[in-house]
Write a protein that holds these residues in place. Structure first.
Motif, PDB file in Angstrom:
ATOM      1  N   TRP A 107       0.810  -1.223   0.000  1.00  0.00           N
ATOM      2  CA  TRP A 107       0.000   0.000   0.000  1.00  0.00           C
ATOM      3  C   TRP A 107       0.842   1.273   0.000  1.00  0.00           C
ATOM      4  CZ3 TRP A 107       1.720   2.380   4.262  1.00  0.00           C
ATOM      5  CH2 TRP A 107       2.141   1.605   5.338  1.00  0.00           C
ATOM      6  N   CYS A 108       2.167   1.135   0.060  1.00  0.00           N
ATOM      7  CA  CYS A 108       3.075   2.290   0.181  1.00  0.00           C
ATOM      8  C   CYS A 108       3.560   2.706  -1.201  1.00  0.00           C
ATOM      9  CB  CYS A 108       4.243   1.928   1.091  1.00  0.00           C
ATOM     10  SG  CYS A 108       5.549   3.170   1.137  1.00  0.00           S
ATOM     11  N   ALA A 109       2.970   3.777  -1.739  1.00  0.00           N
ATOM     12  CA  ALA A 109       3.335   4.236  -3.091  1.00  0.00           C
ATOM     13  C   ALA A 109       4.815   4.608  -3.219  1.00  0.00           C
ATOM     14  CB  ALA A 109       2.450   5.427  -3.487  1.00  0.00           C
ATOM     15  N   PRO A 110       5.409   5.353  -2.266  1.00  0.00           N
ATOM     16  CA  PRO A 110       6.843   5.654  -2.390  1.00  0.00           C
ATOM     17  C   PRO A 110       7.710   4.390  -2.378  1.00  0.00           C
ATOM     18  CG  PRO A 110       5.801   7.128  -0.805  1.00  0.00           C
ATOM     19  CD  PRO A 110       4.800   6.074  -1.126  1.00  0.00           C
ATOM     20  N   CYS A 111       7.251   3.347  -1.658  1.00  0.00           N
ATOM     21  CA  CYS A 111       7.998   2.089  -1.638  1.00  0.00           C
ATOM     22  C   CYS A 111       8.022   1.458  -3.031  1.00  0.00           C
ATOM     23  CB  CYS A 111       7.371   1.104  -0.654  1.00  0.00           C
ATOM     24  SG  CYS A 111       7.290   1.694   1.055  1.00  0.00           S
ATOM     25  N   ILE A 112       6.862   1.422  -3.674  1.00  0.00           N
ATOM     26  CA  ILE A 112       6.767   0.831  -5.004  1.00  0.00           C
ATOM     27  C   ILE A 112       7.600   1.639  -6.002  1.00  0.00           C
ATOM     28  CG2 ILE A 112       5.192   0.102  -6.825  1.00  0.00           C
ATOM     29  CD1 ILE A 112       4.858  -1.306  -4.066  1.00  0.00           C
ATOM     30  N   GLU A 113       7.537   2.954  -5.864  1.00  0.00           N
ATOM     31  CA  GLU A 113       8.317   3.819  -6.749  1.00  0.00           C
ATOM     32  C   GLU A 113       9.813   3.554  -6.595  1.00  0.00           C
ATOM     33  OE1 GLU A 113       9.081   8.623  -7.457  1.00  0.00           O
ATOM     34  OE2 GLU A 113       7.430   7.923  -6.201  1.00  0.00           O
ATOM     35  N   GLY A 114      10.257   3.315  -5.373  1.00  0.00           N
ATOM     36  CA  GLY A 114      11.677   3.073  -5.113  1.00  0.00           C
ATOM     37  C   GLY A 114      12.174   1.758  -5.666  1.00  0.00           C
ATOM     38  N   MET A 115      11.263   0.808  -5.910  1.00  0.00           N
ATOM     39  CA  MET A 115      11.696  -0.499  -6.426  1.00  0.00           C
ATOM     40  C   MET A 115      12.268  -0.411  -7.829  1.00  0.00           C
ATOM     41  SD  MET A 115       9.049  -3.299  -4.876  1.00  0.00           S
ATOM     42  CE  MET A 115       9.087  -3.666  -3.120  1.00  0.00           C
ATOM     43  N   GLY A 116      11.790   0.544  -8.618  1.00  0.00           N
ATOM     44  CA  GLY A 116      12.369   0.750  -9.939  1.00  0.00           C
ATOM     45  C   GLY A 116      13.832   1.159  -9.831  1.00  0.00           C
ATOM     46  N   HIS A 117      14.117   1.987  -8.853  1.00  0.00           N
ATOM     47  CA  HIS A 117      15.494   2.424  -8.614  1.00  0.00           C
ATOM     48  C   HIS A 117      16.352   1.241  -8.150  1.00  0.00           C
ATOM     49  CE1 HIS A 117      18.839   4.941  -7.395  1.00  0.00           C
ATOM     50  NE2 HIS A 117      18.737   4.507  -6.147  1.00  0.00           N
ATOM     51  N   LEU A 118      15.801   0.421  -7.265  1.00  0.00           N
ATOM     52  CA  LEU A 118      16.538  -0.749  -6.789  1.00  0.00           C
ATOM     53  C   LEU A 118      16.821  -1.736  -7.930  1.00  0.00           C
ATOM     54  CD1 LEU A 118      14.694  -1.454  -3.407  1.00  0.00           C
ATOM     55  CD2 LEU A 118      17.067  -0.722  -3.681  1.00  0.00           C
ATOM     56  N   LYS A 119      15.863  -1.885  -8.811  1.00  0.00           N
ATOM     57  CA  LYS A 119      16.047  -2.801  -9.944  1.00  0.00           C
ATOM     58  C   LYS A 119      17.189  -2.334 -10.837  1.00  0.00           C
ATOM     59  CE  LYS A 119      13.489  -5.072 -13.681  1.00  0.00           C
ATOM     60  NZ  LYS A 119      12.160  -5.204 -14.349  1.00  0.00           N
ATOM     61  N   ALA A 120      17.276  -1.017 -11.051  1.00  0.00           N
ATOM     62  CA  ALA A 120      18.357  -0.470 -11.862  1.00  0.00           C
ATOM     63  C   ALA A 120      19.708  -0.700 -11.194  1.00  0.00           C
ATOM     64  CB  ALA A 120      18.127   1.025 -12.095  1.00  0.00           C
ATOM     65  N   LEU A 121      19.759  -0.565  -9.881  1.00  0.00           N
ATOM     66  CA  LEU A 121      21.013  -0.815  -9.158  1.00  0.00           C
ATOM     67  C   LEU A 121      21.417  -2.287  -9.258  1.00  0.00           C
ATOM     68  CD1 LEU A 121      20.491   1.281  -5.882  1.00  0.00           C
ATOM     69  CD2 LEU A 121      21.907   1.868  -7.855  1.00  0.00           C
ATOM     70  N   LYS A 122      20.446  -3.166  -9.149  1.00  0.00           N
ATOM     71  CA  LYS A 122      20.736  -4.602  -9.225  1.00  0.00           C
ATOM     72  C   LYS A 122      21.313  -4.974 -10.578  1.00  0.00           C
ATOM     73  CE  LYS A 122      20.635  -8.924  -7.845  1.00  0.00           C
ATOM     74  NZ  LYS A 122      21.591  -9.449  -6.830  1.00  0.00           N
ATOM     75  N   SER A 123      20.838  -4.313 -11.627  1.00  0.00           N
ATOM     76  CA  SER A 123      21.356  -4.609 -12.974  1.00  0.00           C
ATOM     77  C   SER A 123      22.805  -4.150 -13.120  1.00  0.00           C
ATOM     78  CB  SER A 123      20.471  -3.936 -14.029  1.00  0.00           C
ATOM     79  OG  SER A 123      20.591  -2.520 -13.963  1.00  0.00           O
ATOM     80  N   LYS A 124      23.194  -3.141 -12.360  1.00  0.00           N
ATOM     81  CA  LYS A 124      24.569  -2.641 -12.420  1.00  0.00           C
ATOM     82  C   LYS A 124      25.511  -3.499 -11.572  1.00  0.00           C
ATOM     83  CE  LYS A 124      23.839   1.162 -14.872  1.00  0.00           C
ATOM     84  NZ  LYS A 124      24.547   1.459 -16.152  1.00  0.00           N
TER      85      LYS A 124
END
Length: 403
Positions: A33-50
């Motif tokens: 239910w936490c919108a900022p949490c979901i938004e931050g997952m895109g950033h985490l995914k990009a870091l994981k790819s690096k």
């Protein structure tokens, strides 16, 4: 601790130590239910790819297992999802709100509790190379701390108290220079910087409103305040018009004296401003060095006792002064003379300002006595002691006070 990982829609055991050993680890507390949490997952995914091999990302949620499984199934995030319904990890990493990010280096040391946006590719590269990082820290506030505010972190403090009988008449000022602070301008990337902060602190006791304004206006003589008779109480010495004031301000907010003036105007419902008034005044045009009387501060050959005693008939001082403060000392002496000579004839009192364009610091050791109350006599005696004045006419700075 028995952690449960959500894998293929079911809960399985998860060995945190084994999976994170030798890796940079991000623990991310979130909920569906936490919108900022979901938004931050895109950033985490990009870091994981690096950093596919050296970075472990663990996302922790504690409620709505069905919704969580549904979210994981519909999204392709290369993270480990832990369902912690007993909130065991929150007890280890206490926090009041989400998203909440824990950054751990390869040695298992916690480097920051922060927001995920501050964990950038550059930060992870530094950690991957074994270097230190300095991220904004997200504090775990206890509700009681929000009431009992940490005063050491105050940008401004202002407290005006009633005068208590027996309190001294004093001003104490301290300046704490170059206190390191971190300024945070956003929630991601390099939206923060380190700087130095200067805190100006002042405690004034046993002074009336006009004397407090005098401090705020850089010690301008009291005789240069202009106000109507109905504001005469500002300069009263009666106990109910005396105050104790505690004040401090950070230079990050602006000039401390300007901040104080605004505070005083707001508290007392007044308006103050600097004006220039056409008048006759005296200018301190020269300070002549005299052995045993006036020397430069850098090369004094006279004993300085750090004391000043004055009345309408006498001025004795042994102290260090700037040229500007010498001019103020003389102006205050002229006020004493007028108040003494015309003590019951207010309309005959003329307060002459004393200004100077001179600079520098001086050690003064002078004693002048004159019972005539004659301004001309005092000007002549001051000159004999190395302080030369010239009578002039022009514009001089005053402070106007209005309601």
């Amino acid at each position: 601790m028995n952690l449960k990982q959500i894998s293929n829609g079911v809960l399985t055991d998860y060995d945190f130590v084994k999976r994170s050993e030798g890796k940079i680890t991000i623990i991310e507390f979130w909920e569906t239910w936490c919108a900022p949490c979901i938004e931050g997952m895109g950033h985490l995914k990009a870091l994981k790819s690096k950093f596919p091999d050296s970075l472990e990302i663990i996302c922790i949620s504690s409620d709505g297992i069905d919704k969580t499984i549904d979210f994981i199934t519909k999204n392709d995030f290369p993270f480990t999802f832990i369902h912690d319904d007993e909130k065991s990890l929150k007890k280890i990493f206490p926090h009041q709100g989400i998203p909440h990010t824990i950054l751990i280096d390869k040695k298992g040391q916690i480097k920051s509790q922060t927001y995920v946006g501050f964990v950038t590719e550059q930060v992870l590269t530094e950690l991957d190379n074994g270097n230190q990082v300095n991220l904004p820290m997200k504090k775990n506030f206890d509700p009681s701390e929000l009431i009992n505010v940490n005063k050491s972190n105050s940008l401004i403090k202002f407290e005006l108290l009633r005068h208590e009988l027996g309190e001294p008449n004093s001003i104490s000022e301290a300046i704490n220079v170059d206190r390191p602070v971190q300024i945070i301008t956003g929630y991601s990337g390099k939206a923060y910087y380190d700087t130095l902060e200067t805190i100006t602190q002042c405690t004034i006791t046993g002074r009336n409103a006009l004397e407090i304004y005098q401090y705020a206006y850089d010690d301008i003589p009291l005789s240069r305040f202009i106000y109507d008779n109905n504001l005469g109480y500002l300069n009263s010495s009666l106990p109910n018009f005396l105050y104790k004031m505690n004040f401090s301000a950070s230079n990050l907010l602006g000039d401390a004296k300007e901040i104080l003036i605004n505070q005083l105007n707001s508290i007392w419902g007044l308006k103050t401003k600097i004006i220039e008034k056409e008048c006759t005044y005296y200018e301190l045009v020269s300070i002549n060095l005299k052995e045993d009387t006036i020397m430069t501060e850098s090369n004094p050959t006279i004993e300085i006792k750090r004391s000043t005693s004055r009345s309408a008939l006498e001025l004795t001082t042994s102290d260090i002064f700037t040229a500007e403060s010498i001019a103020k000392l003389i102006e205050d002496q002229f006020v004493f003379l007028q108040d003494y000579k015309y003590w019951n004839q207010q309309e005959n009192k003329i307060y002459f300002p004393v200004t100077t364009n001179l600079s520098g610091k001086y050690a003064l050791n002078i004693s002048i006595n004159d019972e005539s109350s004659s301004l001309d006599n005092w000007i002549e005696l001051l000159a004999k002691n190395g302080l030369s004045l010239e009578r002039k006419h022009g514009k001089v700075k005053y402070i106007q006070i209005e309601r």
